[in-house]
Scaffold this active site. Structure first.
Site, PDB file in Angstrom:
ATOM      1  N   CYS A  49     -19.444  -6.250   3.809  1.00  0.00           N
ATOM      2  CA  CYS A  49     -18.737  -5.027   4.176  1.00  0.00           C
ATOM      3  C   CYS A  49     -17.428  -5.026   3.391  1.00  0.00           C
ATOM      4  O   CYS A  49     -16.828  -6.090   3.230  1.00  0.00           O
ATOM      5  CB  CYS A  49     -18.453  -5.033   5.676  1.00  0.00           C
ATOM      6  SG  CYS A  49     -17.515  -3.593   6.243  1.00  0.00           S
TER       7      CYS A  49
ATOM      8  N   CYS B 238       0.348   0.290  10.324  1.00  0.00           N
ATOM      9  CA  CYS B 238      -0.113  -0.752   9.397  1.00  0.00           C
ATOM     10  C   CYS B 238       0.994  -1.600   8.784  1.00  0.00           C
ATOM     11  O   CYS B 238       1.910  -1.076   8.137  1.00  0.00           O
ATOM     12  CB  CYS B 238      -0.945  -0.107   8.293  1.00  0.00           C
ATOM     13  SG  CYS B 238      -1.671  -1.367   7.211  1.00  0.00           S
TER      14      CYS B 238
ATOM     15  N   CYS C  58     -16.431  -9.376   5.812  1.00  0.00           N
ATOM     16  CA  CYS C  58     -15.784  -8.092   5.522  1.00  0.00           C
ATOM     17  C   CYS C  58     -14.538  -8.321   4.684  1.00  0.00           C
ATOM     18  O   CYS C  58     -13.675  -9.118   5.065  1.00  0.00           O
ATOM     19  CB  CYS C  58     -15.339  -7.395   6.800  1.00  0.00           C
ATOM     20  SG  CYS C  58     -16.627  -7.247   8.012  1.00  0.00           S
TER      21      CYS C  58
ATOM     22  N   ARG D 123     -17.909  -2.600  17.791  1.00  0.00           N
ATOM     23  CA  ARG D 123     -17.107  -3.794  17.490  1.00  0.00           C
ATOM     24  C   ARG D 123     -15.828  -3.838  18.297  1.00  0.00           C
ATOM     25  O   ARG D 123     -15.003  -2.927  18.210  1.00  0.00           O
ATOM     26  CB  ARG D 123     -16.738  -3.835  16.007  1.00  0.00           C
ATOM     27  CG  ARG D 123     -17.935  -3.812  15.131  1.00  0.00           C
ATOM     28  CD  ARG D 123     -17.632  -3.975  13.666  1.00  0.00           C
ATOM     29  NE  ARG D 123     -18.883  -3.867  12.976  1.00  0.00           N
ATOM     30  CZ  ARG D 123     -19.769  -4.861  12.876  1.00  0.00           C
ATOM     31  NH1 ARG D 123     -19.501  -6.057  13.342  1.00  0.00           N
ATOM     32  NH2 ARG D 123     -20.923  -4.660  12.282  1.00  0.00           N
TER      33      ARG D 123
ATOM     34  N   CYS E 220       0.339   4.868   6.969  1.00  0.00           N
ATOM     35  CA  CYS E 220      -0.311   4.712   8.279  1.00  0.00           C
ATOM     36  C   CYS E 220       0.663   3.981   9.230  1.00  0.00           C
ATOM     37  O   CYS E 220       1.022   2.825   8.961  1.00  0.00           O
ATOM     38  CB  CYS E 220      -1.607   3.927   8.144  1.00  0.00           C
ATOM     39  SG  CYS E 220      -2.653   4.525   6.791  1.00  0.00           S
TER      40      CYS E 220
ATOM     41  N   CYS F  88       0.837  -1.206   0.000  1.00  0.00           N
ATOM     42  CA  CYS F  88       0.000   0.000   0.000  1.00  0.00           C
ATOM     43  C   CYS F  88       0.876   1.262   0.000  1.00  0.00           C
ATOM     44  O   CYS F  88       1.837   1.356   0.747  1.00  0.00           O
ATOM     45  CB  CYS F  88      -0.923  -0.005   1.225  1.00  0.00           C
ATOM     46  SG  CYS F  88      -2.044   1.405   1.248  1.00  0.00           S
TER      47      CYS F  88
ATOM     48  N   CYS G 241     -19.373   2.031   8.495  1.00  0.00           N
ATOM     49  CA  CYS G 241     -18.633   1.377   9.573  1.00  0.00           C
ATOM     50  C   CYS G 241     -17.408   2.241   9.795  1.00  0.00           C
ATOM     51  O   CYS G 241     -16.559   2.354   8.901  1.00  0.00           O
ATOM     52  CB  CYS G 241     -18.242  -0.041   9.147  1.00  0.00           C
ATOM     53  SG  CYS G 241     -17.135  -0.865  10.313  1.00  0.00           S
TER      54      CYS G 241
HETATM   55  N1  SAM Z   1      -6.636   0.508   3.059  1.00  0.00           N
HETATM   56  C1  SAM Z   1      -7.918   0.758   3.546  1.00  0.00           C
HETATM   57  C2  SAM Z   1      -7.952   1.902   4.543  1.00  0.00           C
HETATM   58  O1  SAM Z   1      -6.988   2.072   5.291  1.00  0.00           O
HETATM   59  O2  SAM Z   1      -8.937   2.614   4.576  1.00  0.00           O
HETATM   60  C3  SAM Z   1      -8.593  -0.446   4.145  1.00  0.00           C
HETATM   61  C4  SAM Z   1      -7.822  -1.453   4.985  1.00  0.00           C
HETATM   62  S1  SAM Z   1      -7.139  -0.877   6.540  1.00  0.00           S
HETATM   63  C5  SAM Z   1      -6.072  -2.199   6.985  1.00  0.00           C
HETATM   64  C6  SAM Z   1      -8.530  -0.930   7.669  1.00  0.00           C
HETATM   65  C7  SAM Z   1      -8.301  -0.466   9.083  1.00  0.00           C
HETATM   66  O3  SAM Z   1      -7.608  -1.461   9.831  1.00  0.00           O
HETATM   67  C8  SAM Z   1      -7.480   0.782   9.328  1.00  0.00           C
HETATM   68  O4  SAM Z   1      -8.211   1.952   9.130  1.00  0.00           O
HETATM   69  C9  SAM Z   1      -7.097   0.643  10.779  1.00  0.00           C
HETATM   70  O5  SAM Z   1      -8.040   1.292  11.599  1.00  0.00           O
HETATM   71  C10 SAM Z   1      -7.124  -0.876  11.014  1.00  0.00           C
HETATM   72  N2  SAM Z   1      -5.769  -1.383  11.289  1.00  0.00           N
HETATM   73  C11 SAM Z   1      -4.767  -1.539  10.402  1.00  0.00           C
HETATM   74  N3  SAM Z   1      -3.653  -2.007  10.996  1.00  0.00           N
HETATM   75  C12 SAM Z   1      -3.941  -2.134  12.304  1.00  0.00           C
HETATM   76  C13 SAM Z   1      -3.185  -2.570  13.441  1.00  0.00           C
HETATM   77  N4  SAM Z   1      -1.916  -2.911  13.343  1.00  0.00           N
HETATM   78  N5  SAM Z   1      -3.814  -2.592  14.636  1.00  0.00           N
HETATM   79  C14 SAM Z   1      -5.115  -2.228  14.748  1.00  0.00           C
HETATM   80  N6  SAM Z   1      -5.864  -1.814  13.720  1.00  0.00           N
HETATM   81  C15 SAM Z   1      -5.284  -1.757  12.509  1.00  0.00           C
HETATM   82 FE1  SF4 Z   2      -2.809   1.224   3.377  1.00  0.00          FE
HETATM   83 FE2  SF4 Z   2      -2.741   0.077   5.737  1.00  0.00          FE
HETATM   84 FE3  SF4 Z   2      -3.154   2.675   5.588  1.00  0.00          FE
HETATM   85 FE4  SF4 Z   2      -5.072   0.956   4.745  1.00  0.00          FE
HETATM   86  S1  SF4 Z   2      -4.338   1.209   6.840  1.00  0.00           S
HETATM   87  S2  SF4 Z   2      -4.349   2.806   3.721  1.00  0.00           S
HETATM   88  S3  SF4 Z   2      -3.781  -0.694   3.973  1.00  0.00           S
HETATM   89  S4  SF4 Z   2      -1.280   1.598   4.973  1.00  0.00           S
END
Ligand code: SAM
Ligand code: SF4
Ligand code: DTB
Length: 328
Positions: free
Chosen positions: A142, A74, A111, A274, A71, A67, A202
């Site tokens: 979802c 992530c 989901c 959730r 973030c 990606c 959500c």
């Molecule tokens: N890429 C898309 C986005 O970020 O909108 C969808 C997938 S993203 C992995 C979905 C959500 O997973 C993120 O917004 C975050 O809140 C949660 N998430 C991701 N990594 C995480 C982690 N290490 N611990 C807890 N929540 C996490």
């Molecule tokens: Fe990409 Fe992870 Fe951020 Fe979703 S949460 S936009 S998968 S870096």
């Protein structure tokens, strides 16, 4: 507004669905004596839901890794070396096989997550076909695909999508410490487009990222003052993944996680709250407190998107021990 004023809200505690929550009120909730807060949350929970029912959702990463966003929590960001490899979008058949297995395992909601900044139009066609197929199995659908344009949200709605997940993640003030590649306003814009397309929202966040209490207050305030509350509010405990900037972060006290669940329940009484990521490392006692505080949904199955989640047997044993049953 003081706690005393909150107590005299005309419709009774938590029965009114309000959108005018102030930070002061939310701060006062977080600051309540723990037993009082949990009692309030439980009272609100049973006014809107059967407190013995928990929705069982299964997650599937349909497009993993690589990606372009940054973030800090992530494991799927291409900017961090986490051992998660970039994969292609899964095939329709493979996704439907997973959805059938999830249904057979007791899930009522499926989901699908993709590690995209936003979907390309040709990928969206494929996701729409997945939504149609999963829905035809009798599962609630979802997806979480990143930012959406209005037209894309409409196409997802036409395919029968029930919910779109897009999290605000934290307070507006702390957000810039966690993500620099898109803004809080970008997220709010996507949420508006999802709402306008008639898809259920959500939207929640993550705690345990090194934020302060005021950031948890700000996150709940941002959610609870949306013109329509998200129908589903995932509260994630950070899953620390080696290689991400947030690995090694001081752990949040589990009781502060429970408080966040309780405040989400009180301020968004009719929403599904959730208990999302982070259960793998959470004691049964903490999870039980989360259910008492109004959480009524969990992700079920041994994997979240890329990180571990408790196995099905362990979760069934826990629900059984607590006398909780799966929502239809
Ligand atoms: N890429 C898309 C986005 O970020 O909108 C969808 C997938 S993203 C992995 C979905 C959500 O997973 C993120 O917004 C975050 O809140 C949660 N998430 C991701 N990594 C995480 C982690 N290490 N611990 C807890 N929540 C996490
Ligand atoms: Fe990409 Fe992870 Fe951020 Fe979703 S949460 S936009 S998968 S870096
Ligand atoms: C949400 O708020 N939590 C889920 C779901 N929405 C998509 C994702 C949790 C991901 C945890 C890290 C991982 O497994 O990669």
């Amino acid at each position: 507004m003081s706690l005393a004023t909150f107590e005299t809200t005309p419709a009774g505690p938590g029965l009114a669905v309000r959108h005018d929550w102030t930070r002061a009120e939310i701060r006062a909730l977080f600051g309540m004596a723990f037993p009082e807060l949990i009692f309030r949350a439980a009272e609100v929970h049973r006014a809107h839901f059967d407190p013995t029912e928990v929705q069982i959702s299964t997650l599937l990463s349909i497009k993993t890794g690589g990606c372009p966003e940054d973030c800090a929590y992530c494991p799927q960001s291409a900017k961090f070396d986490t051992g998660v490899n970039a994969e292609k979008l899964m095939s329709l058949d493979a996704v439907l096989a997973e959805a059938r297995a999830a249904k057979a395992g007791g899930a009522s909601r499926f989901c699908m997550g993709a590690a995209w900044r936003s979907p390309k139009d040709r990928d969206l066609d494929k996701v729409c076909a997945m939504v149609e197929g999963v829905k035809a199995l009798g599962l609630e659908t979802c997806v979480t695909l990143g930012m959406l344009e209005a037209e894309q949200a409409k196409r997802l709605k036409q395919s029968g999508l029930d919910y779109y997940n897009h999290n605000l993640d934290t307070s507006p003030e702390f957000y810039g410490e966690i993500i620099t590649t898109r803004t809080y306003q970008d997220r709010l814009d996507t949420l508006d487009r999802v709402r306008d397309a008639g898809i259920h929202v959500c939207c929640g966040g993550i705690v345990g990222m090194g934020e302060g209490l005021e950031d948890r207050v700000g996150m709940i305030a941002a959610l609870a003052t949306l013109p329509v509350h998200p129908e589903s509010v995932p509260i994630n405990m950070l899953v620390q993944v080696e290689g991400t900037p947030l690995a090694g972060q001081a752990k949040l006290d589990p009781l502060d996680f429970v408080r966040t669940i309780a405040v989400a329940r009180i301020t968004m009484p009719a929403s599904m709250v959730r208990l999302s990521a982070g259960r793998e490392d959470m004691s049964e006692e903490t999870q039980a407190l989360c259910f008492l505080a109004g959480a009524n949904s969990i992700f079920y199955g041994p994997k979240l998107l890329t990180t571990p989640n408790p196995g099905r047997d362990r979760d069934m044993a826990l629900l059984d021990k607590l006398g909780l049953k799966a929502m239809d």
